[in-house]
Design an enzyme around this catalytic site. Structure first.
Site, mmCIF file in Angstrom:
data_model
loop_
_atom_site.group_PDB
_atom_site.id
_atom_site.type_symbol
_atom_site.label_atom_id
_atom_site.label_comp_id
_atom_site.label_asym_id
_atom_site.label_seq_id
_atom_site.Cartn_x
_atom_site.Cartn_y
_atom_site.Cartn_z
ATOM 1 N N ARG A 58 0.842 -1.209 0.000
ATOM 2 C CA ARG A 58 0.000 0.000 0.000
ATOM 3 C C ARG A 58 0.872 1.252 0.000
ATOM 4 O O ARG A 58 0.477 2.316 -0.463
ATOM 5 C CB ARG A 58 -0.973 0.001 1.190
ATOM 6 C CG ARG A 58 -1.854 1.249 1.261
ATOM 7 C CD ARG A 58 -3.125 1.043 2.075
ATOM 8 N NE ARG A 58 -2.866 0.550 3.393
ATOM 9 C CZ ARG A 58 -2.474 1.299 4.434
ATOM 10 N NH1 ARG A 58 -2.307 2.595 4.286
ATOM 11 N NH2 ARG A 58 -2.257 0.758 5.602
ATOM 12 N N TYR A 112 -16.654 15.180 -17.186
ATOM 13 C CA TYR A 112 -17.195 13.816 -17.163
ATOM 14 C C TYR A 112 -18.195 13.716 -16.005
ATOM 15 O O TYR A 112 -17.927 14.192 -14.895
ATOM 16 C CB TYR A 112 -16.027 12.844 -16.992
ATOM 17 C CG TYR A 112 -16.411 11.428 -16.665
ATOM 18 C CD1 TYR A 112 -17.259 10.706 -17.501
ATOM 19 C CD2 TYR A 112 -15.933 10.797 -15.529
ATOM 20 C CE1 TYR A 112 -17.614 9.399 -17.202
ATOM 21 C CE2 TYR A 112 -16.275 9.492 -15.226
ATOM 22 C CZ TYR A 112 -17.114 8.802 -16.061
ATOM 23 O OH TYR A 112 -17.461 7.510 -15.753
ATOM 24 N N ASP A 185 -7.599 16.871 -16.368
ATOM 25 C CA ASP A 185 -7.826 15.464 -16.723
ATOM 26 C C ASP A 185 -7.430 15.299 -18.195
ATOM 27 O O ASP A 185 -8.076 15.836 -19.090
ATOM 28 C CB ASP A 185 -9.317 15.137 -16.496
ATOM 29 C CG ASP A 185 -9.635 13.664 -16.749
ATOM 30 O OD1 ASP A 185 -8.922 13.036 -17.552
ATOM 31 O OD2 ASP A 185 -10.614 13.170 -16.162
ATOM 32 N N LYS A 210 -8.335 3.910 -19.958
ATOM 33 C CA LYS A 210 -8.645 4.266 -21.345
ATOM 34 C C LYS A 210 -7.410 4.091 -22.235
ATOM 35 O O LYS A 210 -6.946 2.988 -22.407
ATOM 36 C CB LYS A 210 -9.191 5.703 -21.384
ATOM 37 C CG LYS A 210 -10.313 5.972 -20.371
ATOM 38 C CD LYS A 210 -11.546 5.200 -20.715
ATOM 39 C CE LYS A 210 -12.745 5.355 -19.787
ATOM 40 N NZ LYS A 210 -12.605 5.742 -18.427
HETATM 41 N N1 PLP Z 1 -12.000 10.959 -16.537
HETATM 42 C C1 PLP Z 1 -12.591 10.793 -17.730
HETATM 43 C C2 PLP Z 1 -12.433 11.858 -18.778
HETATM 44 C C3 PLP Z 1 -13.340 9.647 -17.993
HETATM 45 O O1 PLP Z 1 -13.933 9.502 -19.191
HETATM 46 C C4 PLP Z 1 -13.466 8.665 -16.974
HETATM 47 C C5 PLP Z 1 -14.236 7.435 -17.193
HETATM 48 O O2 PLP Z 1 -14.912 7.254 -18.172
HETATM 49 C C6 PLP Z 1 -12.847 8.893 -15.742
HETATM 50 C C7 PLP Z 1 -12.103 10.041 -15.568
HETATM 51 C C8 PLP Z 1 -12.953 7.887 -14.626
HETATM 52 O O3 PLP Z 1 -12.084 6.818 -14.856
HETATM 53 P P1 PLP Z 1 -12.272 5.364 -14.242
HETATM 54 O O4 PLP Z 1 -13.482 4.759 -14.858
HETATM 55 O O5 PLP Z 1 -10.980 4.661 -14.559
HETATM 56 O O6 PLP Z 1 -12.455 5.530 -12.765
#
Ligand code: PLP
Length: 421
Positions: A58, A112, A185, A210
């Site tokens: 951890r 998102y 992000d 992704k």
């Molecule tokens: N940020 C964006 C732009 C996303 O499209 C997503 C998920 O679709 C996330 C963060 C969250 O990621 P996770 O599903 O790996 O928690």
């Protein structure tokens, strides 16, 4: 040491042999929750930070550390910490900004959906207020930032699903003027297209699930920090909230990023060709793709993405802008997958109104342009002619279904219909 019994040998046999000579060409999976040392003082020194090493996974694991080190280098940061998902990474980056009751987060209105929910519900509970603004309107953003004095500003390089590109340098300038921290992000752009720390962001976050992973087989997140002084706060958020990445996932993600450049080059090239061809299809009223931006937005695009391309996501609006038409089209696809993700090496198609933005009210969705006939295409590495042919036949088939009183849409024998959310 005295000879041990067979039941003891079962437990210890073959373990903790000395490390093999030679460095492994590929980082091994260190599937170990703890690490053993000759002397207890060795552990003490590591825990005290006097020497480097791993004690308990951890707090750090060699496979995860390799992924973190790779991402710090790719994004040009001074450190990185990996998490069990993108959401855990976003959560931790906010915790590292030391918000307190009464603090304000100024977030892009195109965030998102789950990120927005996180801000409103989890942080809202602790009296941290979230306000939204159009981060593509720099004048309005500056005015709002001066008015509400946020502690944190949060946006996405490339928004989902309307693909607005943020001018990170301009936004970072505003954040600096008012001493706010800027979190970006960078999931959809990846460091292949943009490195937000170089434009002045404080933290970059990714859903590594992704493009970084790219093979739909790993869930993870990462935060990359620009300045060393942010490291302890982020490490605290990681180790105390405990949302760590597993070494198995870290291994998949490490393998994924080895081909990120190749995949992005192919996927962006495929997307550019597909977007151009989709514009001529009569069943589509709008093709949203950064290449087709107007001249104002082109400047933002050039300063944010440089010459690397326009991304690998295309959003289309059907002429028949209804859920019935969208579902008919989606269910008629044979090759493109109805997958609730983006950035995989196969082409994945999603209905934002019932997937990424499902939790918004229909009115709110309409307001931000997410209509029922909007479809997001994450373009893969396949031969783009096959993908185009599949989309074309699905548009024709679903239109035929509809004109024939819309018999229930036909699911492909290879890719059965699934719930997308
Ligand atoms: N940020 C964006 C732009 C996303 O499209 C997503 C998920 O679709 C996330 C963060 C969250 O990621 P996770 O599903 O790996 O928690």
């Amino acid at each position: 040491m005295a000879e041990t019994s067979l039941s003891t040998k079962f437990v210890h046999a073959g373990e903790r042999l000395s490390a093999p000579a030679g460095v492994p060409a590929a980082t091994p999976i260190y599937a170990s929750s703890s690490f053993v040392y000759e002397r207890v003082e060795d552990i003490d020194r590591i825990v005290e930070g006097e020497t480097s090493g791993f004690v308990y996974s951890r707090y750090g694991n060699p496979t995860v550390a390799a992924f973190e080190s790779a991402m710090a280098e790719l994004e040009g940061g001074s450190f990185a910490y990996a998490f069990g998902s993108g959401m855990a990474a976003i959560h931790a980056s906010l915790l590292a900004c030391e918000l307190s009751p009464g603090s304000v987060i100024l977030a892009s209105k195109d965030l998102y959906g789950s990120t927005f929910e996180l801000l409103q519900t989890v942080f809202g509970t602790f009296d941290v207020k979230t306000l939204t603004e159009d981060f593509n309107n720099i004048a309005a953003l500056r005015a709002k930032a001066y008015e509400v004095r946020p502690s944190v500003m949060l946006c996405e390089t490339l928004s989902n699903p309307l693909l607005k590109v943020c001018d990170i340098a301009e936004i970072a300038e505003i954040a600096q003027e008012i001493s706010a921290r800027l979190i970006v992000d960078n999931t959809f752009a990846t460091p292949y297209l943009c490195r937000p720390l170089q434009h002045g962001a404080d933290f970059v976050v990714h859903s590594a699930t992704k493009y970084l992973g790219g093979h739909a087989d790993a869930t993870g997140g990462i935060v990359i920090g620009k300045e060393e002084f942010d490291k302890p706060a982020l490490l605290g958020a990681l180790t105390l909230a405990g949302g760590v990445l597993s070494p198995w996932e870290a291994h998949s993600l490490l393998r994924g990023i080895k081909t990120l450049g190749l995949r992005m080059e192919r996927q962006c090239g495929n997307a550019e060709r597909l977007a151009t061809r989709l514009r001529s299809l009569p069943q589509i009223s709008e093709v949203i793709y950064p290449k087709f931006f107007n001249s104002d937005q082109k400047g933002t695009l050039a300063s944010t993405f440089g010459e690397q391309g326009f991304g690998a996501i295309i959003t289309i609006r059907l002429l028949d802008d209804t859920r019935e038409a969208a579902y008919g089209f989606l269910n008629s696809l044979n090759l493109c997958t109805r997958a609730a993700s983006v950035g995989d090496l196969f082409t994945g198609i999603v209905h934002p109104a019932t997937a990424t933005h499902r939790e918004l009210s229909p009115r709110k969705r309409e307001e931000i342009g997410i209509t029922e006939g909007l479809i997001r295409i994450s373009v893969g590495i396949e031969d783009i002619e096959d993908i185009y042919a599949d989309i074309e036949q699905a548009l024709n088939t679903s239109i035929c279904c509809r004109s024939g009183k819309f018999s229930s849409p036909v699911a492909s024998p290879h890719f059965p219909a699934m719930n997308v959310f």
